[in-house]
Structures are given as structure tokens and as C-alpha cells.
Design a protein around this motif. Structure first.
Motif, PDB file in Angstrom:
ATOM      1  N   PHE A  12       0.590  -1.066   0.007  1.00  0.00           N
ATOM      2  CA  PHE A  12       0.168   0.416  -0.174  1.00  0.00           C
ATOM      3  C   PHE A  12       0.763   0.967  -0.313  1.00  0.00           C
ATOM      4  O   PHE A  12       0.887   1.702  -1.000  1.00  0.00           O
ATOM      5  N   ILE A  13       1.800   1.209   1.040  1.00  0.00           N
ATOM      6  CA  ILE A  13       2.587   2.750   0.761  1.00  0.00           C
ATOM      7  C   ILE A  13       3.878   1.725   1.087  1.00  0.00           C
ATOM      8  O   ILE A  13       4.865   1.389   1.868  1.00  0.00           O
ATOM      9  N   LYS A  14       5.457   2.213   0.029  1.00  0.00           N
ATOM     10  CA  LYS A  14       6.977   1.961   0.549  1.00  0.00           C
ATOM     11  C   LYS A  14       6.887   2.670   1.924  1.00  0.00           C
ATOM     12  O   LYS A  14       6.974   3.632   1.903  1.00  0.00           O
ATOM     13  N   GLN A  15       8.281   1.877   2.328  1.00  0.00           N
ATOM     14  CA  GLN A  15       8.991   2.632   3.370  1.00  0.00           C
ATOM     15  C   GLN A  15      10.007   3.706   2.945  1.00  0.00           C
ATOM     16  O   GLN A  15       9.179   4.571   3.997  1.00  0.00           O
ATOM     17  N   GLU A  16      10.043   4.190   1.765  1.00  0.00           N
ATOM     18  CA  GLU A  16      10.886   5.317   1.728  1.00  0.00           C
ATOM     19  C   GLU A  16      10.189   6.153   1.746  1.00  0.00           C
ATOM     20  O   GLU A  16       9.914   7.949   2.107  1.00  0.00           O
ATOM     21  N   ILE A  17       8.206   6.139   1.106  1.00  0.00           N
ATOM     22  CA  ILE A  17       7.626   7.365   1.480  1.00  0.00           C
ATOM     23  C   ILE A  17       7.340   7.646   3.080  1.00  0.00           C
ATOM     24  O   ILE A  17       6.545   8.595   3.244  1.00  0.00           O
ATOM     25  N   ILE A  18       6.619   6.337   3.847  1.00  0.00           N
ATOM     26  CA  ILE A  18       6.847   6.369   4.723  1.00  0.00           C
ATOM     27  C   ILE A  18       7.732   7.445   5.370  1.00  0.00           C
ATOM     28  O   ILE A  18       7.097   8.350   6.394  1.00  0.00           O
ATOM     29  N   GLU A  19       9.494   7.120   5.083  1.00  0.00           N
ATOM     30  CA  GLU A  19       9.884   7.298   6.148  1.00  0.00           C
ATOM     31  C   GLU A  19      10.240   8.674   5.752  1.00  0.00           C
ATOM     32  O   GLU A  19      10.458   9.447   6.819  1.00  0.00           O
ATOM     33  N   ASP A  20      10.159   8.993   4.777  1.00  0.00           N
ATOM     34  CA  ASP A  20      10.416  10.642   4.024  1.00  0.00           C
ATOM     35  C   ASP A  20       9.296  11.364   5.309  1.00  0.00           C
ATOM     36  O   ASP A  20       9.595  12.660   5.212  1.00  0.00           O
ATOM     37  N   LYS A  21       8.059  10.612   4.792  1.00  0.00           N
ATOM     38  CA  LYS A  21       6.695  11.967   6.109  1.00  0.00           C
ATOM     39  C   LYS A  21       7.323  11.676   7.615  1.00  0.00           C
ATOM     40  O   LYS A  21       7.232  13.482   7.629  1.00  0.00           O
ATOM     41  N   ILE A  22       7.744  10.628   7.592  1.00  0.00           N
ATOM     42  CA  ILE A  22       8.867  10.991   9.112  1.00  0.00           C
ATOM     43  C   ILE A  22       9.812  12.199   8.935  1.00  0.00           C
ATOM     44  O   ILE A  22       9.729  12.589  10.356  1.00  0.00           O
ATOM     45  N   ARG A  23      10.335  12.020   8.032  1.00  0.00           N
ATOM     46  CA  ARG A  23      11.244  13.038   8.329  1.00  0.00           C
ATOM     47  C   ARG A  23      11.123  14.446   8.786  1.00  0.00           C
ATOM     48  O   ARG A  23      11.584  15.362   9.271  1.00  0.00           O
ATOM     49  N   GLN A  24       9.795  14.646   7.417  1.00  0.00           N
ATOM     50  CA  GLN A  24       9.261  15.540   7.716  1.00  0.00           C
ATOM     51  C   GLN A  24       8.422  16.151   8.979  1.00  0.00           C
ATOM     52  O   GLN A  24       8.367  17.728   9.628  1.00  0.00           O
ATOM     53  N   MET A  25       7.873  15.377   9.943  1.00  0.00           N
ATOM     54  CA  MET A  25       7.195  15.482  11.093  1.00  0.00           C
ATOM     55  C   MET A  25       8.260  15.953  11.647  1.00  0.00           C
ATOM     56  O   MET A  25       8.215  16.498  12.293  1.00  0.00           O
ATOM     57  N   ALA A  26       9.139  15.332  11.305  1.00  0.00           N
ATOM     58  CA  ALA A  26      10.309  15.787  13.053  1.00  0.00           C
ATOM     59  C   ALA A  26      10.475  16.360  12.979  1.00  0.00           C
ATOM     60  O   ALA A  26      11.559  17.496  13.863  1.00  0.00           O
ATOM     61  N   LYS A  31      10.979  22.253  14.593  1.00  0.00           N
ATOM     62  CA  LYS A  31      10.907  24.195  14.844  1.00  0.00           C
ATOM     63  C   LYS A  31      10.094  24.254  15.771  1.00  0.00           C
ATOM     64  O   LYS A  31      10.038  25.559  16.027  1.00  0.00           O
ATOM     65  N   ASP A  32       8.893  24.034  15.383  1.00  0.00           N
ATOM     66  CA  ASP A  32       8.098  24.380  17.182  1.00  0.00           C
ATOM     67  C   ASP A  32       8.024  24.455  18.588  1.00  0.00           C
ATOM     68  O   ASP A  32       7.794  24.624  19.120  1.00  0.00           O
ATOM     69  N   TYR A  33       9.036  23.426  18.907  1.00  0.00           N
ATOM     70  CA  TYR A  33       9.616  22.960  20.026  1.00  0.00           C
ATOM     71  C   TYR A  33      11.374  23.484  19.724  1.00  0.00           C
ATOM     72  O   TYR A  33      11.410  23.332  21.153  1.00  0.00           O
ATOM     73  N   GLU A  34      11.287  24.648  19.589  1.00  0.00           N
ATOM     74  CA  GLU A  34      12.980  24.772  19.272  1.00  0.00           C
ATOM     75  C   GLU A  34      12.953  25.689  20.708  1.00  0.00           C
ATOM     76  O   GLU A  34      12.188  26.458  21.124  1.00  0.00           O
ATOM     77  N   GLY A  35      13.851  25.341  21.722  1.00  0.00           N
ATOM     78  CA  GLY A  35      14.397  25.673  22.615  1.00  0.00           C
ATOM     79  C   GLY A  35      13.550  25.483  24.321  1.00  0.00           C
ATOM     80  O   GLY A  35      13.528  25.170  25.579  1.00  0.00           O
ATOM     81  N   LYS A  36      12.076  23.945  23.474  1.00  0.00           N
ATOM     82  CA  LYS A  36      11.790  23.620  24.737  1.00  0.00           C
ATOM     83  C   LYS A  36      12.318  22.233  24.963  1.00  0.00           C
ATOM     84  O   LYS A  36      13.707  21.603  24.078  1.00  0.00           O
ATOM     85  N   CYS A  37      12.348  21.422  25.323  1.00  0.00           N
ATOM     86  CA  CYS A  37      12.350  19.975  25.761  1.00  0.00           C
ATOM     87  C   CYS A  37      11.414  18.954  25.622  1.00  0.00           C
ATOM     88  O   CYS A  37      11.465  18.484  26.955  1.00  0.00           O
ATOM     89  N   SER A  59      15.918  17.473  15.546  1.00  0.00           N
ATOM     90  CA  SER A  59      17.650  17.628  16.233  1.00  0.00           C
ATOM     91  C   SER A  59      17.169  19.106  17.785  1.00  0.00           C
ATOM     92  O   SER A  59      18.290  19.624  17.544  1.00  0.00           O
ATOM     93  N   ILE A  60      16.600  18.713  17.938  1.00  0.00           N
ATOM     94  CA  ILE A  60      16.060  19.504  19.167  1.00  0.00           C
ATOM     95  C   ILE A  60      16.520  18.606  20.427  1.00  0.00           C
ATOM     96  O   ILE A  60      16.871  16.869  20.617  1.00  0.00           O
ATOM     97  N   ASP A  61      16.957  18.840  21.801  1.00  0.00           N
ATOM     98  CA  ASP A  61      16.557  18.118  22.751  1.00  0.00           C
ATOM     99  C   ASP A  61      15.773  17.467  23.660  1.00  0.00           C
ATOM    100  O   ASP A  61      14.559  17.867  23.459  1.00  0.00           O
ATOM    101  N   CYS A  62      15.681  16.041  23.950  1.00  0.00           N
ATOM    102  CA  CYS A  62      13.942  15.429  23.901  1.00  0.00           C
ATOM    103  C   CYS A  62      14.179  14.701  25.041  1.00  0.00           C
ATOM    104  O   CYS A  62      15.553  13.310  24.741  1.00  0.00           O
ATOM    105  N   GLU A  63      13.167  13.912  24.765  1.00  0.00           N
ATOM    106  CA  GLU A  63      13.121  12.676  25.871  1.00  0.00           C
ATOM    107  C   GLU A  63      11.384  11.861  25.223  1.00  0.00           C
ATOM    108  O   GLU A  63      11.194  11.927  24.401  1.00  0.00           O
TER     109      GLU A  63
END
Ligand code: 5GP
Length: 177
Positions: A12-26, A31-37, A59-63
Motif C-alpha cells: 500500500f505505502i512503500k517504506q521510503e514514502i513513509i520515512e520521508d514523511k516521518i522526517r518531515q514530521m520530525a 521547529k515548533d519545540y525549539e528551545g523546549k525539551c 534535532s532538538i533536546d528531547c526525551e
């Protein structure tokens, strides 16, 4: 076409397409949580691959920590009880992002949100890899969404059919003959 238990599934949806989208979400989350953790709460089992892939591009600090949801029928009432298990971290005053594999009726997510809000986080948002808008029974505000799907059963990329299929790197959909 693949066969798992008694059913056939088609790609239905190939891994590459899924992972491209996940990278965009990340990137959007970073961006939205810059300066927060923020603390990510990934709901097991289905979100383990989504969570792993997302984390590599945040790319930001997180848990991150992993939760389970137990769902059972109450013996004292007719209602279904959904309980969040495994949260050891104190999320009071924290920026929390729930990671879910798929939102179908939305009932599970509504219960999870209700229980987590009781712990007084500073903010609470939902990131879901998939959603089936036609199946929704209660409104859920999904801040970060990967893909909207039609109302068909899917598996792979962490999602199972009766225990099988979680290891498949692509998303498959039930083949209706
Ligand atoms: P909801 O409470 O939104 O109806 O259900 C959410 C849960 O149901 C998801 O976390 C997932 O475990 C399961 N689920 C819903 N739709 C599907 C599907 O198409 N495939 C699989 N494998 N699980 C699903």
C-alpha cells in the motif's frame, strides 16, 4: 501479495514514502519545540518503528519513553476501560507529545489524552503516523499527521494482524477479493 494467518494483503505505502514523511514530521516538531525539551510518549506496540524513525530526525533536546494501553471490559459497568500503563516519568509542567501508530475511531486516543491531562502537563499534543478519518467517532486534534487512509485494515511498519506483520518495512492493506 503476502499471506498472514488466513488473510491476504497487498502493498500500500512503500517504506521510503513513509520515512520521508516521518522526517518531515520530525523537522516540523523540531521547529515548533525549539528551545523546549519535549518528552515523547510512544504507545506500544504499534508505534515502535514510527518512534524510532522519528527520533533519528528530531534535532532538538528531547526525551522519549514508552507506554502501553490496556483495554478491558469492566466487570462492574458496561463501559470499556482504557488504562495507560508504564509512565514512570513526572510529566507535570512538561511539553508532552504522544506518538501513536494509527487513529481509527479515536476512542483510545481520547482516553489516553484524558488520563495524561490529569497529570498536568504544560502542553499535550498528538503525532500519529496514520489516521482513518471516516472511522472517527470522537474528535481528535492531531497536531502532526503522516497519512490519511481510507477505512481499510492495514498492517506492517509496526502494525500487526493478530501478532504478525509488525516487522514488514512497508505498509500493506487487506486484499478484498
Ligand atoms: P481506535 O481506538 O482509534 O479505534 O484504535 C486505535 C488502535 O486500534 C490502534 O492503536 C491500533 O492498535 C488499532 N488499529 C486501528 N486500525 C488498525 C488497522 O487498520 N490495522 C492495525 N493493525 N491496527 C489498527
Amino acid at each position: 501479495m503476502i499471506q498472514l494467518h488466513d488473510k491476504q494483503f497487498e502493498i500500500f505505502i512503500k517504506q521510503e514514502i513513509i520515512e520521508d514523511k516521518i522526517r518531515q514530521m520530525a523537522q516540523e516538531i523540531s521547529k515548533d519545540y525549539e528551545g523546549k525539551c519535549p518528552i515523547f510518549l510512544a504507545i506500544l506496540n504499534g508505534s515502535f518503528l514510527f518512534a524510532a524513525e522519528l527520533m533519528k530526525s528530531v534535532s532538538i533536546d528531547c526525551e522519549i519513553t514508552f507506554l502501553r494501553v490496556s483495554s478491558y471490559h469492566s466487570t462492574t459497568s458496561t463501559g470499556k476501560i482504557t488504562e495507560v500503563l508504564g509512565l514512570k516519568e513526572d510529566i507535570t509542567d512538561r511539553d508532552v507529545i504522544i506518538l501513536e501508530d494509527i487513529i481509527d475511531t479515536g476512542l483510545t486516543m481520547a482516553k489516553i489524552q484524558e488520563q495524561l491531562l490529569g497529570k498536568n502537563p504544560k502542553s499535550l499534543k498528538v503525532a500519529s503516523l496514520f489516521q482513518k478519518p471516516e472511522a472517527l467517532k470522537t474528535p481528535i486534534d492531531i497536531a502532526y499527521l503522516g497519512f490519511e487512509l481510507e477505512n481499510r485494515f492495514v498492517l506492517g511498519y509496526g502494525l500487526d494482524y493478530d501478532g504478525l506483520g509488525r516487522n514488514l518495512p512497508d505498509l500493506y492493506v487487506l486484499h478484498e477479493a
